[in-house]
Structure formats: C-alpha cells, structure tokens
Scaffold this motif. Structure first.
Motif, PDB file in Angstrom:
ATOM      1  N   ARG A   1      38.006 -54.810 -15.620  1.00 45.14           N
ATOM      2  CA  ARG A   1      38.674 -54.544 -14.349  1.00 45.14           C
ATOM      3  C   ARG A   1      37.980 -53.423 -13.586  1.00 45.14           C
ATOM      4  NH1 ARG A   1      43.635 -55.341 -12.841  1.00 45.14           N
ATOM      5  NH2 ARG A   1      44.289 -53.144 -12.880  1.00 45.14           N
ATOM      6  N   ALA A   2      37.578 -52.374 -14.291  1.00 50.30           N
ATOM      7  CA  ALA A   2      36.908 -51.251 -13.627  1.00 50.30           C
ATOM      8  C   ALA A   2      35.560 -51.692 -13.063  1.00 50.30           C
ATOM      9  CB  ALA A   2      36.733 -50.095 -14.604  1.00 50.30           C
ATOM     10  N   ARG A   3      34.786 -52.445 -13.860  1.00 49.96           N
ATOM     11  CA  ARG A   3      33.477 -52.902 -13.389  1.00 49.96           C
ATOM     12  C   ARG A   3      33.609 -53.818 -12.179  1.00 49.96           C
ATOM     13  NH1 ARG A   3      30.256 -54.241 -19.096  1.00 49.96           N
ATOM     14  NH2 ARG A   3      30.039 -52.047 -19.773  1.00 49.96           N
ATOM     15  N   ALA A   4      34.595 -54.698 -12.206  1.00 48.73           N
ATOM     16  CA  ALA A   4      34.784 -55.619 -11.079  1.00 48.73           C
ATOM     17  C   ALA A   4      35.197 -54.855  -9.828  1.00 48.73           C
ATOM     18  CB  ALA A   4      35.832 -56.672 -11.432  1.00 48.73           C
ATOM     19  N   ALA A   5      36.096 -53.881  -9.977  1.00 53.28           N
ATOM     20  CA  ALA A   5      36.573 -53.116  -8.823  1.00 53.28           C
ATOM     21  C   ALA A   5      35.437 -52.313  -8.187  1.00 53.28           C
ATOM     22  CB  ALA A   5      37.712 -52.190  -9.245  1.00 53.28           C
ATOM     23  N   VAL A   6      34.633 -51.684  -9.020  1.00 50.25           N
ATOM     24  CA  VAL A   6      33.541 -50.864  -8.496  1.00 50.25           C
ATOM     25  C   VAL A   6      32.436 -51.749  -7.916  1.00 50.25           C
ATOM     26  CG1 VAL A   6      31.758 -49.186  -9.111  1.00 50.25           C
ATOM     27  CG2 VAL A   6      34.067 -48.952 -10.042  1.00 50.25           C
ATOM     28  N   GLY A   7      32.143 -52.838  -8.593  1.00 52.14           N
ATOM     29  CA  GLY A   7      31.125 -53.753  -8.075  1.00 52.14           C
ATOM     30  C   GLY A   7      31.483 -54.316  -6.717  1.00 52.14           C
ATOM     31  N   GLY A   8      32.775 -54.372  -6.424  1.00 51.09           N
ATOM     32  CA  GLY A   8      33.204 -54.910  -5.142  1.00 51.09           C
ATOM     33  C   GLY A   8      32.929 -54.017  -3.953  1.00 51.09           C
ATOM     34  N   VAL A   9      32.603 -52.741  -4.196  1.00 55.44           N
ATOM     35  CA  VAL A   9      32.354 -51.828  -3.074  1.00 55.44           C
ATOM     36  C   VAL A   9      30.913 -51.332  -3.008  1.00 55.44           C
ATOM     37  CG1 VAL A   9      34.762 -51.063  -3.092  1.00 55.44           C
ATOM     38  CG2 VAL A   9      33.046 -49.732  -4.338  1.00 55.44           C
ATOM     39  N   LEU A  10      30.147 -51.518  -4.086  1.00 54.05           N
ATOM     40  CA  LEU A  10      28.763 -51.052  -4.082  1.00 54.05           C
ATOM     41  C   LEU A  10      27.876 -52.007  -3.291  1.00 54.05           C
ATOM     42  CD1 LEU A  10      28.336 -49.951  -7.811  1.00 54.05           C
ATOM     43  CD2 LEU A  10      28.637 -48.462  -5.822  1.00 54.05           C
ATOM     44  N   GLU A  11      26.895 -51.438  -2.594  1.00 49.54           N
ATOM     45  CA  GLU A  11      25.926 -52.230  -1.842  1.00 49.54           C
ATOM     46  C   GLU A  11      24.535 -51.915  -2.379  1.00 49.54           C
ATOM     47  OE1 GLU A  11      26.753 -52.327   2.535  1.00 49.54           O
ATOM     48  OE2 GLU A  11      28.233 -50.794   1.994  1.00 49.54           O
ATOM     49  N   ALA A  12      23.806 -52.954  -2.770  1.00 54.05           N
ATOM     50  CA  ALA A  12      22.542 -52.781  -3.490  1.00 54.05           C
ATOM     51  C   ALA A  12      21.550 -51.904  -2.745  1.00 54.05           C
ATOM     52  CB  ALA A  12      21.929 -54.148  -3.791  1.00 54.05           C
ATOM     53  N   GLU A  13      21.522 -52.023  -1.420  1.00 53.75           N
ATOM     54  CA  GLU A  13      20.492 -51.321  -0.649  1.00 53.75           C
ATOM     55  C   GLU A  13      20.922 -49.923  -0.205  1.00 53.75           C
ATOM     56  OE1 GLU A  13      23.124 -53.443   2.266  1.00 53.75           O
ATOM     57  OE2 GLU A  13      22.280 -53.822   0.274  1.00 53.75           O
ATOM     58  N   LYS A  14      22.170 -49.540  -0.470  1.00 53.05           N
ATOM     59  CA  LYS A  14      22.658 -48.245  -0.003  1.00 53.05           C
ATOM     60  C   LYS A  14      23.019 -47.345  -1.184  1.00 53.05           C
ATOM     61  CE  LYS A  14      24.564 -50.004   4.348  1.00 53.05           C
ATOM     62  NZ  LYS A  14      25.783 -50.159   5.180  1.00 53.05           N
ATOM     63  N   LEU A  15      22.594 -46.087  -1.102  1.00 49.88           N
ATOM     64  CA  LEU A  15      22.935 -45.119  -2.139  1.00 49.88           C
ATOM     65  C   LEU A  15      24.407 -44.740  -2.030  1.00 49.88           C
ATOM     66  CD1 LEU A  15      22.140 -43.090  -4.393  1.00 49.88           C
ATOM     67  CD2 LEU A  15      21.604 -41.456  -2.562  1.00 49.88           C
ATOM     68  N   ALA A  16      25.087 -44.757  -3.172  1.00 58.03           N
ATOM     69  CA  ALA A  16      26.470 -44.277  -3.249  1.00 58.03           C
ATOM     70  C   ALA A  16      26.513 -43.130  -4.252  1.00 58.03           C
ATOM     71  CB  ALA A  16      27.407 -45.393  -3.684  1.00 58.03           C
ATOM     72  N   LEU A  17      27.382 -42.170  -4.005  1.00 57.09           N
ATOM     73  CA  LEU A  17      27.583 -41.058  -4.931  1.00 57.09           C
ATOM     74  C   LEU A  17      28.967 -41.170  -5.556  1.00 57.09           C
ATOM     75  CD1 LEU A  17      26.268 -38.041  -2.797  1.00 57.09           C
ATOM     76  CD2 LEU A  17      24.990 -39.386  -4.483  1.00 57.09           C
ATOM     77  N   ILE A  18      29.058 -40.827  -6.834  1.00 58.30           N
ATOM     78  CA  ILE A  18      30.344 -40.747  -7.515  1.00 58.30           C
ATOM     79  C   ILE A  18      30.764 -39.286  -7.566  1.00 58.30           C
ATOM     80  CG2 ILE A  18      31.653 -41.250  -9.592  1.00 58.30           C
ATOM     81  CD1 ILE A  18      30.528 -43.764  -8.466  1.00 58.30           C
ATOM     82  N   ALA A  19      31.945 -38.979  -7.075  1.00 59.87           N
ATOM     83  CA  ALA A  19      32.483 -37.629  -7.212  1.00 59.87           C
ATOM     84  C   ALA A  19      33.120 -37.522  -8.589  1.00 59.87           C
ATOM     85  CB  ALA A  19      33.509 -37.358  -6.121  1.00 59.87           C
ATOM     86  N   CYS A  20      32.587 -36.642  -9.411  1.00 62.64           N
ATOM     87  CA  CYS A  20      33.048 -36.558 -10.800  1.00 62.64           C
ATOM     88  C   CYS A  20      33.517 -35.147 -11.124  1.00 62.64           C
ATOM     89  CB  CYS A  20      31.928 -36.979 -11.746  1.00 62.64           C
ATOM     90  SG  CYS A  20      32.430 -36.995 -13.480  1.00 62.64           S
ATOM     91  N   SER A  21      34.726 -35.056 -11.661  1.00 71.12           N
ATOM     92  CA  SER A  21      35.277 -33.765 -12.077  1.00 71.12           C
ATOM     93  C   SER A  21      35.101 -33.525 -13.567  1.00 71.12           C
ATOM     94  CB  SER A  21      36.768 -33.728 -11.742  1.00 71.12           C
ATOM     95  OG  SER A  21      37.456 -34.697 -12.529  1.00 71.12           O
TER      96      SER A  21
END
Length: 333
Positions: free
Chosen positions: A10-30
């Motif tokens: 479920r987590a992989r599917a949810a995150v994969g749904g918003v990532l775009e291959a050509e654009k850098l995304a950052l994860i905010a991690c505490s």
C-alpha cells in the motif's frame, strides 16, 4: 519470494502514484516511523529506476540529542539510496505568540523552501497519515472554524504532497519493521501540554473505546467529504468575489456592493469577505472576525471600522460619503 506485507504494498503504491520519473522529489524525514516508511516506499521506486528522490532532514534544535537524531535519519536515507540528502537547521522562535508548535512548523517550512531552492526539486513529500488526519479533524472541531478546517490536511498543496494519508500509523511502523529501519519516538508526541498530543494519547483512544473502534477512519472520511465541499464553495466564492469587486483605489482599499453581498448565501458571503481581507494584504480571518464584518452589512448600528487579521480594517460606507452602499476594506490607517 515471500509475500510482502500489505502495508508495504500500500505504501509503495501510494508513493508511486505521486512520483514523476523526470522530476526530483524530496522526502521530508524526521526519523520517525511515518517519514521513514515514506522514504522506504520511495526508495523502492528509485531502485527500479522509476523516480529521482532525495531527502531533507530538518533539525529543530529543540531536543538535546537533535544533532545525533538528525545525523542518524540522514544516514538511513543515504543507505536507502536517496540523493541528494540535505540536513538543515531550523530557526525556531521560542517567543512566538502562536506557541511552540506553530513556531516549529513555520521554521520547518522555511527550511523546506530553502531545500527546494537549493536542489531545484519539484516537490517535497510529507509523511502525514490517516491518524494525523483524524487528529486534525478533531482540532478543527475544537476550534469551531468551519468546513475548511474540518477538511483537515490536504493531500496536495503547492509543492507539498502527502501520499500516506490513506495509511495508518500502525501500517507505517509495519513498513519500517519489514525494511529493518529503526525509528525515533519524539517525546513531544506524548507530552500532554500540547493539545495535539492529548488528542493522540487520550482523546482518540477514549473515543475508540467508548464510541467506535473505527473512529479514525470515520474522521478521515469526514475530512475527505469536507474537503470536496469546501473546494466547491471556495470556487463559487471566487466567482462571486470577482462579480462584486470594484477596482482598488490608490490607497489600496477595495469595495464590495453591500446589497449584492447580502444577497449571497451565508456560506458564500463569509468566503467572499475572507477573500477580500486577503486581497488587501491581510491574513485569513477567523470566523469571529468575519461575523463582526457581517454585522456591518445590516446597515444598523456602527459602521465600523472592524479590525481584522493582518492590519486590515472593514467599514460600511455612510450616507454622507461616496462609499454609501458599499463595504470598504483596506489597510489600517
């Protein structure tokens, strides 16, 4: 291969749904379970060559071991293949009149803005879960601040994305356990001096026990319905605002036709007033301040001014002025 836990899928599917291959995304991690689960899910897509993902770890400098906690979180991100990984110090104002939680949030988002500028990332992914959403709805109920507050935490706002709103905190912990990740438990999350902490540790467990075991899911569903309703009402209010608005004058004041404003439904009228306050440089007004402005519309009693958030005033034009029949909003003078 052994079957993956459902929480991981479920987590992989949810995150994969918003990532775009050509654009850098950052994860905010505490370093907490929620954000590490988000990192692990994103790392799966990085390993498959489907995404470019980095991380940003913000040190609020409020805990004596904050530097060590920050370094450990950043190391786990790098070990999972995220690149780049930034560690940034947040400048939290302890004397903020809005309180320590709001001050920390403001400092954190300033750091996020810095991370976006430094890396050119398109998005920052935040790890809010269904439990956070339930807590936010209860906070909105406590404040009595209307549909938008009940809508809770948005899944998307500007560059910030929250793909885990459909997962529970138990599921994020299950993801971390499966991935062999150790997470940090922030003691502030259980400190009763913070309202959100009391909701998390006292009020929600009591509601689950005495009212419904599925109260978190019900509150999250309420947030989704309220968000859809609020979005529709806000779109209608923007159309009404454009119809009622006169061109601002040289002093920055704007005017709305009183008779036509009064004719709008209360839900639209309140939103139009809020839009007008923001349009002249103010902050989003509280329901109490909007109600005070509505009292000006009845053409009885005081014509104002009513003082609003962000050093804005509202007043009703009187018979001896050219503003008669208008609601005038502008900077305080």
């Amino acid at each position: 291969m052994p079957k993956l836990p459902e929480a991981v899928n479920r987590a992989r599917a949810a995150v994969g749904g918003v990532l775009e291959a050509e654009k850098l995304a950052l994860i905010a991690c505490s370093g907490g379970a929620d954000s590490l689960a988000l990192v692990a899910a994103a790392a799966h897509h990085v390993r498959r060559g489907q995404a470019r993902v980095g991380g940003v770890v913000v040190d609020h400098q409020l805990h004596p071991d904050s530097a060590e906690i920050t370094a450990k979180a950043a190391a786990q991100l790098r070990d999972l293949g995220l690149d780049p990984v930034l560690t940034l110090a947040a400048d939290v104002d302890p004397s903020s009149p809005d309180g320590p939680e709001a001050a920390a949030r403001s400092a954190r988002y300033r750091a996020f803005g810095q991370a976006l500028a430094e890396t050119g990332a398109a998005h920052i992914l935040l790890a809010h879960t269904r439990d956070d959403q339930a807590e936010q709805v209860l906070l909105g109920l406590a404040r009595g601040s209307g549909t938008r507050s009940l809508a809770g935490i948005p899944a998307r706002r500007g560059p910030f994305l929250r793909p885990l709103l459909g997962l529970s905190r138990k599921e994020t912990e299950a993801v971390c356990t499966h991935e062999g990740l150790s997470w940090w438990e922030d003691p502030a999350n259980a400190d009763p001096k913070y309202l959100r902490s009391r909701i998390r540790t006292e009020i929600l467990p009591t509601l689950e026990q005495r009212l419904s075991g599925s109260i978190r899911e019900s509150l999250a569903r309420t947030a989704q319905i309220a968000a859809e309703d609020a979005a529709y009402l806000e779109a209608q209010a923007k159309e009404a605002f454009a119809r009622l608005l006169e061109d601002p004058d040289e002093q920055g004041d704007l005017r709305l036709d009183l008779e036509r404003l009064v004719a709008e439904s209360p839900a639209i009228r309140r939103r139009v007033i809020a839009l007008a306050v923001v349009a002249v440089g103010g902050s989003n007004p509280s329901s109490e301040r909007i109600a005070a402005v509505e009292q000006l519309l009845v053409r009885q009693g005081s014509a104002g001014p009513v003082e609003l958030e962000g050093h804005v005033r509202a007043e009703r034009g009187t018979r001896d002025t050219s503003d008669y029949g208008k609601l005038v909003l502008g900077p305080r003078r």
